[in-house]
Structure formats: C-alpha cells, structure tokens
Design a protein around this motif. Structure first.
Motif, short mmCIF file in Angstrom:
data_model
loop_
_atom_site.label_atom_id
_atom_site.label_comp_id
_atom_site.label_asym_id
_atom_site.label_seq_id
_atom_site.Cartn_x
_atom_site.Cartn_y
_atom_site.Cartn_z
N UNK A 21 0.81 -1.20 0.00
CA UNK A 21 0.00 0.00 0.00
C UNK A 21 0.85 1.25 0.00
N UNK A 22 1.89 1.29 0.83
CA UNK A 22 2.79 2.44 0.87
C UNK A 22 3.45 2.66 -0.49
N UNK A 23 3.80 1.58 -1.13
CA UNK A 23 4.51 1.67 -2.42
C UNK A 23 3.64 2.25 -3.52
N UNK A 24 2.35 1.94 -3.50
CA UNK A 24 1.49 2.32 -4.63
C UNK A 24 0.63 3.55 -4.37
N UNK A 25 0.92 4.28 -3.29
CA UNK A 25 0.26 5.57 -3.12
C UNK A 25 -0.83 5.64 -2.08
N UNK A 26 -0.98 4.62 -1.24
CA UNK A 26 -1.99 4.67 -0.18
C UNK A 26 -1.46 5.52 0.98
N UNK A 27 -2.22 6.53 1.36
CA UNK A 27 -1.79 7.40 2.45
C UNK A 27 -2.81 7.43 3.60
N UNK A 28 -3.95 6.79 3.40
CA UNK A 28 -4.98 6.73 4.43
C UNK A 28 -5.97 5.63 4.10
#
Length: 238
Positions: free
Chosen positions: A204-211
């Motif tokens: 998730x962090x890698x592909x743009x998830x921030x919340x």
C-alpha cells in the motif's frame, strides 16, 4: 572494399551498443546507491523516463525520479503535455498495483457478492472510523453485486497495536467473522501465524496509499477515501 566498410560499421554499432549497456548499468548503480544510502529507501526497480537524464525509480515507499548521475531526487507526478496531460507516473503505478493484486490473490479477506458483477480491493484498518462505516454496509455492497476484498493497512505502522491486532484477524480460523468483530466490537482474540499483513501494508505504501479506506480497482486505479455503495457502483460502471 564494400565488405570491409560494412564489417567496420557493424563492429562500430556493436561497440556503441555495448557502451550504452555499460553506461545504463553504471547509471542504475549510481541511482540505486544514492537513493538507498542518501535517502534511505529500498530501490525495487529503475525504469527509463521520457525525460532525458532522468530515471523513474520504484522504491518501497513509492515512485520517485532521480537524475542519472544520482545527484537530484524528485518527488511528484510527471505529466506528458504532448499526450493531453497523460499521467506518466500513474501509468507506472497502475501496472505495479495490478501485479500486486495477482501476488496477493487468496491472501485477502473477502466478502463475496452472491451475484458478483464487480470486485473492489480495499486497504483497511480496524481502528479507522470510515473503514468501520464501510464495513457496516458490506451487505449493501454485496447486494449491488460488489465483492469486497480487504488488504491490511494498519495506519500506525508495523510496531503498532493495530498491526498486531490485524495479524490476529488474518490468523483467525474464521477471518471474515474476526474482522467484523474487530471493526464493529473491538473484539480481537490474539493469534500468531504466517501472514501477509506486513507485505500488504508495504505494498500500500509503495502504490500511493496514504490513508484508509483506499479502494484499489481491478484495473489498477486507486480511489482514495470512503464511497457509499451507490457511489461505488457508479464508479465501477464507469
């Protein structure tokens, strides 16, 4: 005479090709070293970009751009103005997201629609208010033909209580019931096993998830935030 000319031309072309390969390899090594040692990110893939002298670098914390000499580090989106402001960065991440969905197939907690027309993949946290609101409406999503697949994204990181609780959920004998109990009642029975929670969080962090919640569609599009069932159906219908 002519034969000798073509032999020399072919040799020159071969030498140029070899020099380019060595140069590209050297450049990638400089980029990898600079990003890992000076920025502290793990480099997973280095890709050429449309801009001369600049490479796209996929790391464990997202996509960045780095000069080929390893001197400049750029965080942001790249748009192609000659192609109607096409988002070059998003195109790269879309492919990474689709591959990730394949990699985590069978490792998500799924609430399947009886008459399935669509699937959504939701990065979720058991302590998130809107994640709980969304989960309360699972039957409404399912009634519209939407299967909901959950990926773990403990917002406070891998050393948080939320992380250990989500590990317990993914290790439960009945994962669906365990996730419902954790979200709606705060009831978590501690358990350990081999699990994908850390890997899903890092994905998730890698592909743009921030919340959370963040919805990943089957085509690789990322839809941030909570969407009511009817609104989600409209998005899926295009």
């Amino acid at each position: 005479m002519i034969k000798n000319f073509w032999r020399k031309t072919a040799l020159a072309a071969s030498l140029l090709s070899s020099a380019f390969i060595v140069s590209a390899a050297d450049s990638n090594e400089k980029i990898k070293q600079a990003v890992e040692e000076r920025v502290g990110l793990a480099v997973e893939k280095i890709l050429p970009s449309p801009v001369s002298g600049l490479s796209a670098v996929l790391t464990n914390r997202g996509l960045f751009y780095v000069s080929n000499d390893g001197s400049f580090f750029i965080h942001g989106q790249m748009y192609d103005m000659d192609k109607g402001m096409a988002n070059y960065s998003e195109n790269i991440l879309t492919d990474v997201r689709k591959q990730g969905l394949k990699d985590f197939s069978g490792q998500m907690i799924s609430y399947k629609a009886k008459d399935e027309k669509y699937q959504i993949n939701v990065f979720t946290d058991i302590t998130c208010g809107y994640c709980r609101k969304m989960h309360k409406q699972i039957e409404e999503y399912n009634a519209l033909g939407i299967t909901v697949n959950y990926l773990a994204f403990p917002r406070n990181g891998i050393n948080s209580k939320s992380f250990s609780d989500m590990v317990s959920v993914w290790c439960a004998d009945d994962e669906q019931q365990a996730l419902t109990d954790a979200k709606l009642h705060g009831d978590v029975k501690q358990k350990q096993c081999k699990n994908p929670v850390k890997d899903q969080y890092e994905f998730g962090q890698q592909v743009g998830v921030s919340g959370t919640p963040a919805v990943l569609l089957q085509d690789g599009q990322l839809v941030p935030g909570y969407r009511p069932p009817a609104d989600m159906l409209k998005i899926l219908q295009g």
